[in-house]
Motif scaffolding. Sequence first.
Motif, PDB file in Angstrom:
ATOM      1  N   LEU A 163      26.344  86.485  67.179  1.00 23.48           N
ATOM      2  CA  LEU A 163      26.595  86.084  68.557  1.00 23.48           C
ATOM      3  C   LEU A 163      25.561  86.629  69.537  1.00 23.48           C
ATOM      4  CD1 LEU A 163      30.486  86.376  68.734  1.00 23.48           C
ATOM      5  CD2 LEU A 163      29.124  84.288  68.819  1.00 23.48           C
ATOM      6  N   GLN A 164      24.579  87.396  69.048  1.00 24.57           N
ATOM      7  CA  GLN A 164      23.478  87.805  69.915  1.00 24.57           C
ATOM      8  C   GLN A 164      22.588  86.615  70.277  1.00 24.57           C
ATOM      9  OE1 GLN A 164      23.348  90.686  71.243  1.00 24.57           O
ATOM     10  NE2 GLN A 164      24.553  92.023  69.939  1.00 24.57           N
ATOM     11  N   ASP A 165      22.718  85.535  69.531  1.00 26.97           N
ATOM     12  CA  ASP A 165      21.964  84.308  69.808  1.00 26.97           C
ATOM     13  C   ASP A 165      22.503  83.681  71.093  1.00 26.97           C
ATOM     14  OD1 ASP A 165      21.041  81.596  69.830  1.00 26.97           O
ATOM     15  OD2 ASP A 165      20.771  81.656  67.659  1.00 26.97           O
ATOM     16  N   GLU A 166      21.655  83.504  72.089  1.00 28.64           N
ATOM     17  CA  GLU A 166      22.101  83.004  73.390  1.00 28.64           C
ATOM     18  C   GLU A 166      22.721  81.615  73.322  1.00 28.64           C
ATOM     19  OE1 GLU A 166      18.147  80.912  75.324  1.00 28.64           O
ATOM     20  OE2 GLU A 166      18.540  83.012  75.813  1.00 28.64           O
ATOM     21  N   ARG A 167      22.464  80.891  72.250  1.00 28.00           N
ATOM     22  CA  ARG A 167      23.029  79.547  72.139  1.00 28.00           C
ATOM     23  C   ARG A 167      24.541  79.571  71.909  1.00 28.00           C
ATOM     24  NH1 ARG A 167      18.835  77.361  67.718  1.00 28.00           N
ATOM     25  NH2 ARG A 167      19.260  79.493  66.994  1.00 28.00           N
ATOM     26  N   TYR A 168      25.080  80.729  71.590  1.00 23.69           N
ATOM     27  CA  TYR A 168      26.532  80.861  71.448  1.00 23.69           C
ATOM     28  C   TYR A 168      27.196  81.240  72.771  1.00 23.69           C
ATOM     29  CZ  TYR A 168      26.111  80.518  66.385  1.00 23.69           C
ATOM     30  OH  TYR A 168      25.860  80.070  65.111  1.00 23.69           O
ATOM     31  N   TRP A 169      26.415  81.232  73.852  1.00 20.00           N
ATOM     32  CA  TRP A 169      26.946  81.651  75.153  1.00 20.00           C
ATOM     33  C   TRP A 169      26.781  80.551  76.186  1.00 20.00           C
ATOM     34  CZ3 TRP A 169      29.724  86.043  75.633  1.00 20.00           C
ATOM     35  CH2 TRP A 169      29.731  86.870  74.497  1.00 20.00           C
ATOM     36  N   ALA A 170      27.718  80.512  77.115  1.00 20.11           N
ATOM     37  CA  ALA A 170      27.683  79.530  78.197  1.00 20.11           C
ATOM     38  C   ALA A 170      26.568  79.888  79.178  1.00 20.11           C
ATOM     39  CB  ALA A 170      29.035  79.501  78.911  1.00 20.11           C
ATOM     40  N   VAL A 171      26.298  79.003  80.108  1.00 20.30           N
ATOM     41  CA  VAL A 171      25.202  79.223  81.048  1.00 20.30           C
ATOM     42  C   VAL A 171      25.453  80.422  81.951  1.00 20.30           C
ATOM     43  CG1 VAL A 171      24.378  76.847  81.040  1.00 20.30           C
ATOM     44  CG2 VAL A 171      26.203  77.514  82.627  1.00 20.30           C
TER      45      VAL A 171
END
Length: 258
Positions: A163-171
């Motif tokens: 989940l350190q991958d920013e693509r798993y996070w909203a804007v």
Amino acid sequence: MTFTQRYVALGDSFTEGVGDEDESRPNGVRGWADRVAEQLVLADDSWGYANLAIRGKKLHQVLNEQVDAAIALSPTLVTVYAGGNDILRPKVDIDAIVDAYDGGIAKLRSSGAAVLVFTGFDSGQSPVFGRTRGRTALYNELVREIVDKNDAVLVDYWRMKILQDERYWAVDRLHMSPAGHMLTAKKVLEVLRGTDAIDLPELEEQRSRNRVEQLRRDAQWAREYLGPWVSRRLRGVSSGDNLNPRYPELIQPPLPAR
């Protein structure tokens, strides 16, 4: 409808489902807890589901407003995460909030329900929220003690390094994206030793940014998300004010279209 198994989700925006938008659902979100409930029902239609979580709630609010309401539903399974909004405040007594958390988890366990608890996320890579990493590490160690003491179940969110991958996070960089919620749902079901038919989406290719592009992107984020978030904290208001729990009573969760 009578349910022989009853799942109740407690907490703040993490459990409410913020970041996983779905305008067809209450409060306009879906989230990992809905996705877990859907999979439980697909495997066994005797499950009912309630979600009492509301964004912005601090730990004492979750305990005071949601624990007794959950117990009144005679749950067989409870998931709970609280404390993240406390950790983000300028000052917090970690020992005190976790001591209160211990009492809440014990109360839920005494109802006979299985209780699943999360550690906090490792925000060390965030230039803003990374400052709270030490607090979260201390909180997590105390939460692990609570889990052992109360014979609860742990999802170690801190160790989900994918989940350190920013693509798993909203804007907004504070809440998970739909992909993050899906990944978390799969992890919860794995810990519960349940099956799932959740297909993770293929992530968009992550393009590199030069320094100017990143600074421009960070400035836009600060204007649109960080500034309003700080303003709410200074004014003592919450994004969850005037919101009601999404599913305050047990329901058969809406199942996704096949």
